[in-house]
Design a protein around this motif. Structure first.
Motif, mmCIF file in Angstrom:
data_model
loop_
_atom_site.group_PDB
_atom_site.id
_atom_site.type_symbol
_atom_site.label_atom_id
_atom_site.label_comp_id
_atom_site.label_asym_id
_atom_site.label_seq_id
_atom_site.Cartn_x
_atom_site.Cartn_y
_atom_site.Cartn_z
ATOM 1 N N VAL A 54 -3.804 -8.376 11.068
ATOM 2 C CA VAL A 54 -4.311 -8.739 9.737
ATOM 3 C C VAL A 54 -4.997 -7.534 9.115
ATOM 4 O O VAL A 54 -5.867 -6.910 9.736
ATOM 5 N N LEU A 55 -4.592 -7.201 7.871
ATOM 6 C CA LEU A 55 -5.302 -6.204 7.079
ATOM 7 C C LEU A 55 -6.082 -6.946 5.999
ATOM 8 O O LEU A 55 -5.504 -7.713 5.226
ATOM 9 N N LEU A 56 -7.399 -6.740 5.967
ATOM 10 C CA LEU A 56 -8.264 -7.403 4.991
ATOM 11 C C LEU A 56 -8.324 -6.551 3.730
ATOM 12 O O LEU A 56 -8.771 -5.405 3.754
ATOM 13 N N LEU A 57 -7.858 -7.114 2.617
ATOM 14 C CA LEU A 57 -7.816 -6.387 1.338
ATOM 15 C C LEU A 57 -8.835 -6.995 0.388
ATOM 16 O O LEU A 57 -8.735 -8.177 0.023
ATOM 17 N N ALA A 58 -9.821 -6.185 -0.008
ATOM 18 C CA ALA A 58 -10.799 -6.618 -1.006
ATOM 19 C C ALA A 58 -10.271 -6.192 -2.372
ATOM 20 O O ALA A 58 -10.446 -5.056 -2.803
ATOM 21 N N ASN A 59 -9.605 -7.120 -3.046
ATOM 22 C CA ASN A 59 -8.970 -6.821 -4.330
ATOM 23 C C ASN A 59 -9.998 -6.866 -5.466
ATOM 24 O O ASN A 59 -11.079 -7.424 -5.313
ATOM 25 N N LYS A 60 -9.641 -6.274 -6.585
ATOM 26 C CA LYS A 60 -10.506 -6.205 -7.768
ATOM 27 C C LYS A 60 -11.793 -5.439 -7.439
ATOM 28 O O LYS A 60 -12.894 -5.818 -7.880
ATOM 29 N N SER A 61 -11.654 -4.367 -6.647
ATOM 30 C CA SER A 61 -12.820 -3.609 -6.190
ATOM 31 C C SER A 61 -13.268 -2.526 -7.155
ATOM 32 O O SER A 61 -14.232 -1.825 -6.875
ATOM 33 N N GLU A 62 -12.560 -2.382 -8.277
ATOM 34 C CA GLU A 62 -12.981 -1.348 -9.220
ATOM 35 C C GLU A 62 -14.359 -1.707 -9.805
ATOM 36 O O GLU A 62 -14.649 -2.864 -10.099
ATOM 37 N N GLY A 63 -15.207 -0.723 -9.959
ATOM 38 C CA GLY A 63 -16.542 -0.965 -10.532
ATOM 39 C C GLY A 63 -17.574 -1.363 -9.472
ATOM 40 O O GLY A 63 -17.253 -1.670 -8.328
ATOM 41 N N GLU B 78 -5.481 4.317 1.038
ATOM 42 C CA GLU B 78 -6.130 3.739 2.210
ATOM 43 C C GLU B 78 -5.267 2.626 2.817
ATOM 44 O O GLU B 78 -5.204 2.486 4.046
ATOM 45 N N LEU B 79 -4.623 1.844 1.951
ATOM 46 C CA LEU B 79 -3.728 0.793 2.455
ATOM 47 C C LEU B 79 -2.556 1.411 3.223
ATOM 48 O O LEU B 79 -2.145 0.912 4.269
ATOM 49 N N TYR B 80 -2.023 2.528 2.713
ATOM 50 C CA TYR B 80 -0.929 3.223 3.400
ATOM 51 C C TYR B 80 -1.369 3.653 4.801
ATOM 52 O O TYR B 80 -0.638 3.442 5.783
ATOM 53 N N ASP B 81 -2.545 4.247 4.914
ATOM 54 C CA ASP B 81 -3.012 4.736 6.211
ATOM 55 C C ASP B 81 -3.132 3.597 7.226
ATOM 56 O O ASP B 81 -2.746 3.745 8.395
ATOM 57 N N ALA B 82 -3.652 2.451 6.779
ATOM 58 C CA ALA B 82 -3.817 1.313 7.689
ATOM 59 C C ALA B 82 -2.471 0.714 8.074
ATOM 60 O O ALA B 82 -2.247 0.335 9.231
ATOM 61 N N LEU B 83 -1.567 0.640 7.100
ATOM 62 C CA LEU B 83 -0.256 0.038 7.357
ATOM 63 C C LEU B 83 0.602 0.953 8.218
ATOM 64 O O LEU B 83 1.410 0.486 9.024
ATOM 65 N N ARG B 84 0.411 2.256 8.056
ATOM 66 C CA ARG B 84 1.214 3.220 8.823
ATOM 67 C C ARG B 84 0.987 3.060 10.322
ATOM 68 O O ARG B 84 1.896 3.264 11.126
ATOM 69 N N VAL B 85 -0.218 2.638 10.709
ATOM 70 C CA VAL B 85 -0.522 2.410 12.128
ATOM 71 C C VAL B 85 0.294 1.243 12.674
ATOM 72 O O VAL B 85 0.738 1.254 13.828
ATOM 73 N N LEU B 86 0.510 0.225 11.818
ATOM 74 C CA LEU B 86 1.272 -0.950 12.250
ATOM 75 C C LEU B 86 2.771 -0.688 12.244
ATOM 76 O O LEU B 86 3.518 -1.368 12.939
ATOM 77 N N MET B 87 3.211 0.292 11.464
ATOM 78 C CA MET B 87 4.642 0.568 11.302
ATOM 79 C C MET B 87 4.917 2.025 11.695
ATOM 80 O O MET B 87 5.019 2.892 10.839
ATOM 81 N N PRO B 88 5.054 2.300 12.982
ATOM 82 C CA PRO B 88 5.276 3.689 13.396
ATOM 83 C C PRO B 88 6.601 4.266 12.933
ATOM 84 O O PRO B 88 6.720 5.469 12.764
ATOM 85 N N GLU B 89 7.589 3.404 12.730
ATOM 86 C CA GLU B 89 8.896 3.905 12.299
ATOM 87 C C GLU B 89 9.254 3.287 10.959
ATOM 88 O O GLU B 89 9.512 2.084 10.887
ATOM 89 N N PRO B 90 9.266 4.061 9.879
ATOM 90 C CA PRO B 90 9.688 3.507 8.586
ATOM 91 C C PRO B 90 11.100 2.962 8.662
ATOM 92 O O PRO B 90 11.976 3.543 9.304
ATOM 93 N N VAL B 91 11.311 1.824 8.012
ATOM 94 C CA VAL B 91 12.626 1.186 7.996
ATOM 95 C C VAL B 91 13.316 1.504 6.690
ATOM 96 O O VAL B 91 12.761 1.313 5.617
ATOM 97 N N GLU B 92 14.540 1.983 6.762
ATOM 98 C CA GLU B 92 15.296 2.336 5.556
ATOM 99 C C GLU B 92 16.354 1.284 5.307
ATOM 100 O O GLU B 92 17.096 0.901 6.199
#
Length: 461
Positions: free
Chosen positions: A114-123, A154-168
Motif C-alpha cells: 500500500v502506498l499512502l497518497l495525501a492528495n490535495k497537498s498543495e498549500g 516522489e510517487l515514482y520513487d516509491a512505486l519504482r521499489v515495487l516494480m523493479p522491471e518496467p513492463v512495456e
C-alpha cells in the motif's frame, strides 16, 4: 505480465483525478459531487519509464446489503483482490476522518503493498492533513496534487521499489485512415460501443457476455455514469467493449454530471469501430433511438441494432421481419443495418448479436476492386444519367475508393457543386446493393478534374 494498481479511498478524495493524471487522458468523469465513480475503470498508466494497469474504483462507503452502495463496494473489493498493489488516497485538506481510519484497516487486511497518497497537498492546509495521515499506520505519506501534477517524482520513487522491471506494452493502433492488412483486421480486437437510452439493458448484456457481474446494474435508470471498457474473448475473437451512460433527449439533460456522462458516451462512439444501438423491445424505434442512429452514421461507424428484453415480447410470426422493415423505413441512410432481437438477461440472441458485430466490422473495412467499381459506375450512369443543370450536361468521369472505415469514394466530375443531392443518394444506394454493403455508412465525395488549359490565357484578337 502487467502490474496492476487499484486506487482506493473514501468518496471525493480525488481518485479519478489521479487516475486521469496517470493514464494521460480524461477517461474518468470528475466532479465535486461525491460518488461519481460507480463501476471500476481500467486504464494503462505511465509514470516516467514505469508502465502499469491502473484501476479507478468507487469510493469506499457503507450501505445496506443489496443496495447500490453495497454493490459499488463489492466492485472495489474485487479490484483490490485482483491488484498487485494499492494507492490509498486521502484528502489532505480535510484531514483524517473516521472513514479513512476504518478503510485503512480494510486496506491492511488486503495483504497487498500500500502506498499512502495525501492528495490535495498543495498549500499550507494540505501540509497539516498530510502529517495527520501518519496515524493510519500505512507508512510515510506521499504528498501529491493530482490536479496540478505535484509530487509525482516522489510517487515514482516509491512505486519504482515495487516494480523493479518496467513492463512495456505495444502501442495501440487507432488510425482509421491508414490501410490495415487483411490478416490484422481479422485478429485485432474489435472496439465496440454499446449505446442507447437509459435502462435499455446495456450493462446487463455485457455482464452476460463476460459471465460475471462486472458492471453495476439496477432497475433505476442512470446507474452507469461514465464509459467503462472491458476486454472480451468470444469464441476465439477479441473484443474491447465500452459500456456507456444512457442518452436522453437534450431538453431533459439538466445536471452537470449528466452532461459529462453524455460527452463521455460520445467520445466512446468516436473511438469505437462498431456501435451497438440497444433499444427496449417495449419502446423501440423512438425518436431518441433514431437520433442516436443518425449520430453514429454521421460519425462514420458501423452500426448494429439490438432490440433487448425480447423475452418480454409476446411471440408472433413476422416480428423479426417487421423490425427489419421498420429499420429500413426509418433509417434509409443506412439501409440494411443488422437488427438482432436479444435478451441480455437470459442470453437469448446474444450469439447472433456477436456475429452481427463481426459481419458489420468486416463490411466497414471492405475495399472494392477498382475494376469492379468502375464497371458499376459505368452501369449506374448508363441506367440513370446525371441531370442537366442550367442547360448544361453534368459529366461524371470515374470513381475511386480512397479509404475504408467506412467505405469512402471519390467521384471525379466536371461541376461538383452542381450535382444534386438526390443523384448522390442514387449512387450510394446502387453502390450499397451492388457490393453488398448493408448498414454501413458510405461516403461519396465529388471532386472536379483539373483543367489542363486553365493556366493558359486567351490570345488577344
Amino acid at each position: 505480465m502487467s502490474y496492476t494498481i487499484a486506487i482506493i479511498g473514501r468518496p471525493n478524495v480525488g481518485k479519478s483525478t489521479l487516475f486521469n493524471r496517470l493514464v494521460g487522458q480524461k477517461l474518468a468523469l470528475v466532479d465535486d459531487t461525491p460518488g461519481v465513480t460507480r463501476d471500476r475503470r481500467e486504464g494503462e498508466g505511465k509514470l516516467g519509464d514505469l508502465e502499469f494497469t491502473l484501476v479507478d474504483t468507487a469510493g469506499l462507503d457503507e450501505g445496506p446489503k443489496g443496495s447500490l452502495t453495497a454493490r459499488m463496494q463489492e466492485q472495489t473489493e474485487t479490484a483490490i483482490a485482483l491488484a498487485d498493489a494499492l494507492f490509498f488516497v486521502i484528502d489532505a485538506r480535510m484531514g483524517l476522518t473516521p472513514n479513512d481510519r476504518a478503510f485503512a484497516d480494510f486496506a491492511r487486511r488486503a495483504n497487498k503493498p500500500v502506498l499512502l497518497l495525501a492528495n490535495k497537498s498543495e498549500g499550507k492546509h494540505g501540509e497539516v492533513g498530510a502529517m495527520e495521515s501518519y496515524a493510519l499506520g500505512l507508512g510515510d505519506p506521499i504528498q501529491v496534487s493530482a490536479e496540478h501534477g505535484e509530487g509525482l517524482g516522489e510517487l515514482y520513487d516509491a512505486l519504482r521499489v515495487l516494480m523493479p522491471e518496467p513492463v512495456e506494452e505495444p502501442e495501440e493502433f487507432d488510425d482509421d485512415d491508414v490501410i490495415i492488412p487483411e490478416e490484422e483486421i481479422e485478429t485485432r480486437p474489435i472496439r465496440v460501443a454499446i449505446v442507447g437510452r437509459p435502462n435499455a439493458g446495456k450493462s446487463t448484456t455485457i455482464n452476460y457476455l463476460l459471465g460475471e457481474e462486472r458492471l453495476l446494474t439496477s432497475p433505476e435508470a442512470g446507474t452507469t455514469r461514465d464509459s467503462i471498457s472491458v476486454e472480451l474473448n468470444y469464441k476465439g475473437r477479441d473484443f474491447r467493449i465500452f459500456d456507456t451512460a444512457g442518452l436522453r433527449r437534450r431538453s431533459r439533460i439538466e445536471a452537470k454530471l449528466e452532461k459529462l456522462s453524455v460527452a463521455d458516451t460520445l467520445r466512446a462512439v468516436r473511438f469505437a469501430e462498431v456501435v451497438v444501438l440497444m433499444m427496449d423491445s417495449q419502446n423501440r424505434f423512438e425518436e431518441q433511438d433514431l437520433r442516436i442512429a443518425d449520430l453514429v452514421e454521421r460519425e462514420g461507424r458501423a452500426l448494429v441494432l439490438a432490440v433487448n428484453k425480447w423475452d418480454l415480447v409476446e411471440k408472433q410470426g413476422g416480428l423479426i421481419a417487421g423490425l427489419r422493415t421498420d429499420a429500413d423505413h426509418l433509417l434509409p441512410q443506412i439501409r440494411g443495418v443488422p437488427v438482432v432481437a436479444i435478451s441480455g438477461l437470459m442470453g437469448e440472441g446474444v450469439e447472433r448479436l456477436m456475429k452481427a458485430i463481426q459481419d458489420s466490422y468486416a463490411v466497414w473495412n471492405r475495399r472494392i476492386p477498382t475494376a469492379g467499381l468502375n464497371r458499376w459506375f459505368e452501369d449506374a450512369i448508363d441506367k440513370n444519367p446525371p441531370p442537366s443543370v442550367s442547360g448544361r450536361r453534368l459529366k461524371l468521369n470515374y470513381v475511386t475508393q480512397n479509404k475504408a472505415r467506412p467505405p469512402s469514394f471519390v467521384v471525379f466530375c466536371s461541376r461538383a457543386d452542381a450535382v444534386p443531392t438526390s443523384y448522390l443518394r442514387y449512387l450510394t444506394n446502387t453502390l450499397r446493393e451492388a457490393f453488398d454493403l448493408p448498414g454501413t455508412p458510405i461516403r461519396i465525395t465529388l471532386r472536379e478534374k483539373a483543367n489542363p488549359f486553365a493556366h493558359k490565357r486567351k490570345r488577344p484578337n
